[in-house]
Motif scaffolding. Structure first.
Motif, PDB file in Angstrom:
ATOM      1  N   MET A   1       0.842  -1.197   0.000  1.00 47.04           N
ATOM      2  CA  MET A   1       0.000   0.000   0.000  1.00 47.04           C
ATOM      3  C   MET A   1       0.880   1.251   0.000  1.00 47.04           C
ATOM      4  SD  MET A   1      -2.845  -0.957   2.877  1.00 47.04           S
ATOM      5  CE  MET A   1      -3.600  -2.589   2.906  1.00 47.04           C
ATOM      6  N   GLU A   2       0.628   2.146  -0.908  1.00 49.98           N
ATOM      7  CA  GLU A   2       1.368   3.401  -0.957  1.00 49.98           C
ATOM      8  C   GLU A   2       0.757   4.410   0.006  1.00 49.98           C
ATOM      9  OE1 GLU A   2       1.561   4.849  -4.896  1.00 49.98           O
ATOM     10  OE2 GLU A   2       2.757   3.173  -5.670  1.00 49.98           O
ATOM     11  N   LEU A   3       1.604   5.259   0.567  1.00 50.95           N
ATOM     12  CA  LEU A   3       1.105   6.284   1.489  1.00 50.95           C
ATOM     13  C   LEU A   3       0.113   7.201   0.791  1.00 50.95           C
ATOM     14  CD1 LEU A   3       4.347   7.280   3.453  1.00 50.95           C
ATOM     15  CD2 LEU A   3       2.462   5.838   4.231  1.00 50.95           C
ATOM     16  N   ARG A   4       0.378   7.519  -0.479  1.00 49.61           N
ATOM     17  CA  ARG A   4      -0.536   8.404  -1.215  1.00 49.61           C
ATOM     18  C   ARG A   4      -1.926   7.784  -1.281  1.00 49.61           C
ATOM     19  NH1 ARG A   4       0.861   9.606  -7.336  1.00 49.61           N
ATOM     20  NH2 ARG A   4       2.722  10.484  -6.335  1.00 49.61           N
ATOM     21  N   THR A   5      -1.994   6.488  -1.561  1.00 47.77           N
ATOM     22  CA  THR A   5      -3.294   5.826  -1.652  1.00 47.77           C
ATOM     23  C   THR A   5      -3.989   5.816  -0.296  1.00 47.77           C
ATOM     24  OG1 THR A   5      -2.435   4.408  -3.411  1.00 47.77           O
ATOM     25  CG2 THR A   5      -4.481   3.722  -2.363  1.00 47.77           C
ATOM     26  N   LEU A   6      -3.223   5.633   0.762  1.00 46.48           N
ATOM     27  CA  LEU A   6      -3.825   5.666   2.097  1.00 46.48           C
ATOM     28  C   LEU A   6      -4.366   7.058   2.421  1.00 46.48           C
ATOM     29  CD1 LEU A   6      -1.382   3.465   4.208  1.00 46.48           C
ATOM     30  CD2 LEU A   6      -3.658   2.863   3.347  1.00 46.48           C
ATOM     31  N   ARG A   7      -3.679   8.102   1.968  1.00 43.71           N
ATOM     32  CA  ARG A   7      -4.193   9.461   2.175  1.00 43.71           C
ATOM     33  C   ARG A   7      -5.500   9.648   1.396  1.00 43.71           C
ATOM     34  NH1 ARG A   7      -0.517  12.136   5.050  1.00 43.71           N
ATOM     35  NH2 ARG A   7       1.702  11.690   4.719  1.00 43.71           N
ATOM     36  N   TYR A   8      -5.569   9.108   0.210  1.00 45.36           N
ATOM     37  CA  TYR A   8      -6.820   9.158  -0.553  1.00 45.36           C
ATOM     38  C   TYR A   8      -7.934   8.473   0.231  1.00 45.36           C
ATOM     39  CZ  TYR A   8      -4.090  10.378  -4.768  1.00 45.36           C
ATOM     40  OH  TYR A   8      -3.282  10.982  -5.689  1.00 45.36           O
ATOM     41  N   PHE A   9      -7.617   7.278   0.741  1.00 50.02           N
ATOM     42  CA  PHE A   9      -8.622   6.510   1.482  1.00 50.02           C
ATOM     43  C   PHE A   9      -9.107   7.283   2.711  1.00 50.02           C
ATOM     44  CE2 PHE A   9      -9.108   3.773   5.258  1.00 50.02           C
ATOM     45  CZ  PHE A   9     -10.331   3.186   4.940  1.00 50.02           C
ATOM     46  N   VAL A  10      -8.194   7.866   3.474  1.00 57.47           N
ATOM     47  CA  VAL A  10      -8.575   8.612   4.676  1.00 57.47           C
ATOM     48  C   VAL A  10      -9.462   9.797   4.309  1.00 57.47           C
ATOM     49  CG1 VAL A  10      -7.702  10.069   6.550  1.00 57.47           C
ATOM     50  CG2 VAL A  10      -6.592   7.886   6.046  1.00 57.47           C
ATOM     51  N   ALA A  11      -9.158  10.471   3.215  1.00 57.48           N
ATOM     52  CA  ALA A  11      -9.984  11.610   2.792  1.00 57.48           C
ATOM     53  C   ALA A  11     -11.406  11.166   2.485  1.00 57.48           C
ATOM     54  CB  ALA A  11      -9.365  12.293   1.571  1.00 57.48           C
ATOM     55  N   VAL A  12     -11.561  10.060   1.754  1.00 55.97           N
ATOM     56  CA  VAL A  12     -12.903   9.557   1.444  1.00 55.97           C
ATOM     57  C   VAL A  12     -13.600   9.097   2.724  1.00 55.97           C
ATOM     58  CG1 VAL A  12     -14.223   7.835   0.159  1.00 55.97           C
ATOM     59  CG2 VAL A  12     -12.217   8.888  -0.892  1.00 55.97           C
ATOM     60  N   ALA A  13     -12.873   8.440   3.604  1.00 52.38           N
ATOM     61  CA  ALA A  13     -13.474   7.935   4.846  1.00 52.38           C
ATOM     62  C   ALA A  13     -13.938   9.072   5.741  1.00 52.38           C
ATOM     63  CB  ALA A  13     -12.462   7.062   5.582  1.00 52.38           C
ATOM     64  N   GLU A  14     -13.226  10.190   5.740  1.00 50.09           N
ATOM     65  CA  GLU A  14     -13.611  11.318   6.583  1.00 50.09           C
ATOM     66  C   GLU A  14     -14.716  12.143   5.955  1.00 50.09           C
ATOM     67  OE1 GLU A  14      -9.387  11.985   8.985  1.00 50.09           O
ATOM     68  OE2 GLU A  14      -9.912  13.338   7.340  1.00 50.09           O
ATOM     69  N   GLU A  15     -14.704  12.270   4.642  1.00 49.29           N
ATOM     70  CA  GLU A  15     -15.743  13.049   3.957  1.00 49.29           C
ATOM     71  C   GLU A  15     -16.994  12.220   3.691  1.00 49.29           C
ATOM     72  OE1 GLU A  15     -15.591  16.202   3.429  1.00 49.29           O
ATOM     73  OE2 GLU A  15     -13.477  16.543   3.905  1.00 49.29           O
ATOM     74  N   LEU A  16     -16.825  10.896   3.578  1.00 44.73           N
ATOM     75  CA  LEU A  16     -17.913   9.974   3.220  1.00 44.73           C
ATOM     76  C   LEU A  16     -18.600  10.406   1.933  1.00 44.73           C
ATOM     77  CD1 LEU A  16     -19.435   9.142   6.722  1.00 44.73           C
ATOM     78  CD2 LEU A  16     -17.871   7.769   5.325  1.00 44.73           C
TER      79      LEU A  16
END
Length: 291
Positions: A1-16
């Motif tokens: 898992m790349e850190l960039r992809t994890l940042r994308y995931f966190v953004a979607v998870a927080e914004e829903l």
């Protein structure tokens, strides 16, 4: 898992919401959706339940969110420590008008605990530049108030404060429990110098062209009221001299306390400050004195 992809995931998870997350990440939605689908393939499970209204986390997604936040925080700490070892760990913070906001006080304490080795430099600025020197490269991040021209900037809302009109205590309008902008008629208002951000000027003039004395700092605003009976707007909740009063305005949009930084700046010290600031300002209600 790349850190960039994890940042994308966190953004979607927080914004829903993929659209809001894409806006927050300054990217278009299709590549964001593709990145999340690829991450789900790597994990071997769905991370989100998708619907027309947005998304919700699956149980697997909730577990990954906790782990991703911890991993990203650790990565930021590594970058900060490496920067400190290289002797370049400094951060310049611009603060608009006054630095006594309880949120800023909590932020300073929390940030110092998180990053004790960082050299924090503060630039206290006047009311003529709501970005606190950000565009001129004088600061790395600004703790300020919106609205202003946000071109090429990233802006994170920290709190909203209701707004009132500042009057002399012996002004007949000061006896009212609340006012509307129409009640202020042809009164003279504070003005900022020529060349000040027009969006900023318009907000503090109640959205209409006004006439009145030019001011640059909070004290000049207060003195203009005391000496000349000028009026202006201010966030509610801070102390004023006994000779002044502030009356709530019922039809004025709240003043937004925000953090702003250049959208291309990936300094992890800024990212950490924004995360800490979000919690620090949420935990309190006290506004700082502004125009």
């Amino acid at each position: 898992m790349e850190l960039r992809t994890l940042r994308y995931f966190v953004a979607v998870a927080e914004e829903l919401h993929f659209g809001r997350a894409a806006t927050r990440l300054h990217m278009s939605q299709p590549p964001l959706s593709r990145a999340i689908k690829q991450l789900e393939t790597e994990v071997g499970a769905l991370l989100f339940v998708r619907s027309p209204a947005g998304v919700t986390l699956t149980p697997v997604g909730a577990v990954l969110l906790d782990e991703a936040r911890a991993l990203l925080d650790r990565a930021d700490r590594v970058r900060v420590r490496v920067s400190a070892a290289a002797g370049v760990a400094t951060l310049t913070v611009g603060i608009l008008g006054d630095s006594t906001d309880p949120g800023a006080t909590r932020l300073a304490a929390a940030y110092r605990r998180r990053h004790p080795g960082i050299d924090i430099r503060i630039r206290d600025t006047d009311l003529t530049d709501p970005t606190c020197g950000l565009r001129a490269g004088l600061v790395d991040v600004a703790l300020t108030r919106a609205p202003f021209d946000e071109t090429a900037l990233t802006v994170r809302e920290l709190r909203t404060d209701p707004v009132g009109v500042v009057l002399r205590a012996d002004d007949p309008l000061a006896r009212r429990s609340r006012l509307r902008l129409a009640d202020l008629g042809e009164r003279r208002w504070f003005q900022f110098p020529q060349g000040t951000d027009p969006i900023w000027q318009s907000y503090w003039n109640g959205g209409e062209p006004r006439e009145g004395p030019v001011v640059r700092v909070v004290q000049e605003c207060l003195q203009a009221v005391l000496w000349n009976g000028t009026i202006g707007l201010a966030p509610l909740g801070h102390d004023l001299p006994a000779e002044l009063a502030v009356v709530p305005l019922t039809d004025m949009a709240p003043s937004r306390v925000v953090a702003a930084w250049n959208e291309t700046d990936t300094n992890p010290l800024i990212r950490s400050l924004i995360e800490i600031a979000t919690a620090a300002y949420r935990d309190g209600n006290g506004p700082s004195p502004e125009p």
